[in-house]
Design a protein around this motif. Structure first.
Motif, PDB file in Angstrom:
ATOM      1  N   LEU A  55       0.796  -1.207  -0.009  1.00  0.00           N
ATOM      2  CA  LEU A  55      -0.083  -0.066   0.042  1.00  0.00           C
ATOM      3  C   LEU A  55       0.742   1.240  -0.077  1.00  0.00           C
ATOM      4  N   THR A  56       2.177   1.258   0.586  1.00  0.00           N
ATOM      5  CA  THR A  56       2.945   2.412   0.576  1.00  0.00           C
ATOM      6  C   THR A  56       4.038   2.421  -0.538  1.00  0.00           C
ATOM      7  N   GLY A  57       3.927   1.538  -1.136  1.00  0.00           N
ATOM      8  CA  GLY A  57       4.738   1.450  -2.561  1.00  0.00           C
ATOM      9  C   GLY A  57       6.103   1.077  -2.364  1.00  0.00           C
ATOM     10  N   GLN A  89      -0.452   5.176  -9.156  1.00  0.00           N
ATOM     11  CA  GLN A  89       0.956   4.955 -10.014  1.00  0.00           C
ATOM     12  C   GLN A  89       1.789   3.825  -9.247  1.00  0.00           C
ATOM     13  N   VAL A  90       1.223   3.522  -8.073  1.00  0.00           N
ATOM     14  CA  VAL A  90       2.274   2.245  -7.451  1.00  0.00           C
ATOM     15  C   VAL A  90       1.646   0.803  -7.846  1.00  0.00           C
ATOM     16  N   LEU A  91       0.240   0.873  -7.905  1.00  0.00           N
ATOM     17  CA  LEU A  91      -0.327  -0.494  -8.117  1.00  0.00           C
ATOM     18  C   LEU A  91       0.118  -1.089  -9.491  1.00  0.00           C
ATOM     19  N   PRO A  92       0.104  -0.450 -10.561  1.00  0.00           N
ATOM     20  CA  PRO A  92       0.376  -0.922 -11.873  1.00  0.00           C
ATOM     21  C   PRO A  92       1.862  -1.730 -11.837  1.00  0.00           C
ATOM     22  N   ASP A  93       2.804  -0.864 -11.056  1.00  0.00           N
ATOM     23  CA  ASP A  93       4.053  -1.337 -10.897  1.00  0.00           C
ATOM     24  C   ASP A  93       4.032  -2.794 -10.208  1.00  0.00           C
ATOM     25  N   TRP A  94       3.307  -2.798  -8.952  1.00  0.00           N
ATOM     26  CA  TRP A  94       3.270  -4.068  -8.284  1.00  0.00           C
ATOM     27  C   TRP A  94       2.792  -5.255  -9.087  1.00  0.00           C
ATOM     28  N   LEU A  95       1.498  -4.855  -9.929  1.00  0.00           N
ATOM     29  CA  LEU A  95       1.066  -5.956 -10.876  1.00  0.00           C
ATOM     30  C   LEU A  95       2.199  -6.593 -11.889  1.00  0.00           C
ATOM     31  N   ALA A  96       2.955  -5.578 -12.297  1.00  0.00           N
ATOM     32  CA  ALA A  96       3.685  -6.020 -13.394  1.00  0.00           C
ATOM     33  C   ALA A  96       5.167  -6.692 -12.791  1.00  0.00           C
ATOM     34  N   ARG A  97       5.417  -6.605 -11.501  1.00  0.00           N
ATOM     35  CA  ARG A  97       6.672  -7.122 -10.721  1.00  0.00           C
ATOM     36  C   ARG A  97       6.073  -8.024  -9.980  1.00  0.00           C
ATOM     37  N   GLU A  98       5.031  -8.478  -9.368  1.00  0.00           N
ATOM     38  CA  GLU A  98       4.613  -9.462  -8.532  1.00  0.00           C
ATOM     39  C   GLU A  98       3.271  -9.867  -8.738  1.00  0.00           C
TER      40      GLU A  98
END
Length: 291
Positions: A21-23, A124-133
């Motif tokens: 949640l905090t990036g 901003q942070v959730l799409p990166d999480w989906l791509a990485r994990e």
């Protein structure tokens, strides 16, 4: 609609929820999590993480589901009140909001390098999480906030559900994440019935055996209770909601009544909790034929 409850559930699922949640911020050592009312002015923090038996910062977390120009000042007030009660503690404030455009503009110094409190835009942070994990159940539980295209989200729904339900986590944590995922699907697809959303999430397991049915449709059901009692509970809450909405906003359109009557108990509870924060019936229930 109030969104505090699913964020509280998500954060209560453990330190991994805080990281997502905090990036990427990690908790050092053990922490206790709770929601906290600051007694001086009766201000409630959405979530607070306090070090459990070691020296480390306290994290005060506020979630902003809708644009709120005074959100930074609200968080600063709560941090100040908390610090007044516990002056020996170091407090870091975190404001979490859905979209970067919703970030409050004032005070302008917030967001400077090293400044606290700081903000996190889930957009901003959730799409990166989906791509990485993509196989992380904590990421999957928030995926409806990151996947903007409805058709894409519907296509990925069964895989997201399996990621949460099949996670190598204690059952209590899986249940919390499943409730969070369900909430965001109900919030995203307000025009669909509960059964339609359950079908979207889980296409194999009979609905009566899913955690969704047990935690949302049959909330509070214990062994030996009949389905009729569960339906009666939902009907009673639906009647209460309709009565309160009518008293506050006047005569309700037929489509609003139908949506209330078709809603599961947990959804009715969320609407009842949010009724005094809504500016209109549509703000709470959604608009006809869509979100």
């Amino acid at each position: 609609m109030k969104t505090d409850h699913p964020i509280y559930l998500f954060l209560s699922a453990g330190p991994e929820a805080f990281r997502i949640l905090t990036g990427g911020l990690r908790l050092a050592g053990g922490y206790r999590f709770c929601s906290l009312t600051i007694k001086t002015l009766e201000r409630r923090l959405d979530g607070i993480l306090e070090p459990d038996g070691h020296e480390a910062p306290v994290y005060a977390i506020e979630f902003m589901g809708q644009p709120a120009p005074g959100a930074w000042y609200n968080l600063l007030t709560k941090i100040g009140l908390y610090g007044e009660q516990y002056p020996e503690r170091e407090v870091t404030g975190i404001l979490i909001y859905l979209r970067e455009r919703d970030r409050p503009a004032c005070p302008s110094w917030i967001g400077a390098p090293g400044a606290t409190p700081f903000g996190v835009s889930l957009e901003q942070v959730l799409p990166d999480w989906l791509a990485r994990e993509p196989d992380n159940p904590y990421v999957a539980a928030l995926a409806p906030l990151a996947i903007k295209d409805d058709a894409t989200l519907q296509a990925q729904a069964p895989a997201l559900w399996r990621t949460v339900e099949g996670a190598p986590l204690p059952q209590a944590q899986r249940d919390l994440l499943a409730q969070v995922l369900e909430f965001w699907f109900f919030e995203r697809f307000r025009g669909l019935t509960a059964k339609e959303i359950w079908a979207m999430l889980n296409l194999v397991t009979p609905i009566q055996e899913t955690m969704a049915y047990q935690s949302i449709f049959a909330e509070g059901k214990t062994e030996g209770k009949t389905e009729g009692k569960t339906e009666g509970k939902a009907e009673g809450k639906a009647d209460t909601l309709k009565r309160q909405l009518t008293r506050r906003f006047g005569t309700l359109p037929d489509w609003t009544l139908r949506r209330i009557e078709a809603a599961p108990v947990a959804q009715l509870d969320l609407w009842l909790d949010g009724i005094f924060d809504a500016g209109s019936a549509e703000d709470l229930i959604g608009r006809e034929g869509g979100q």
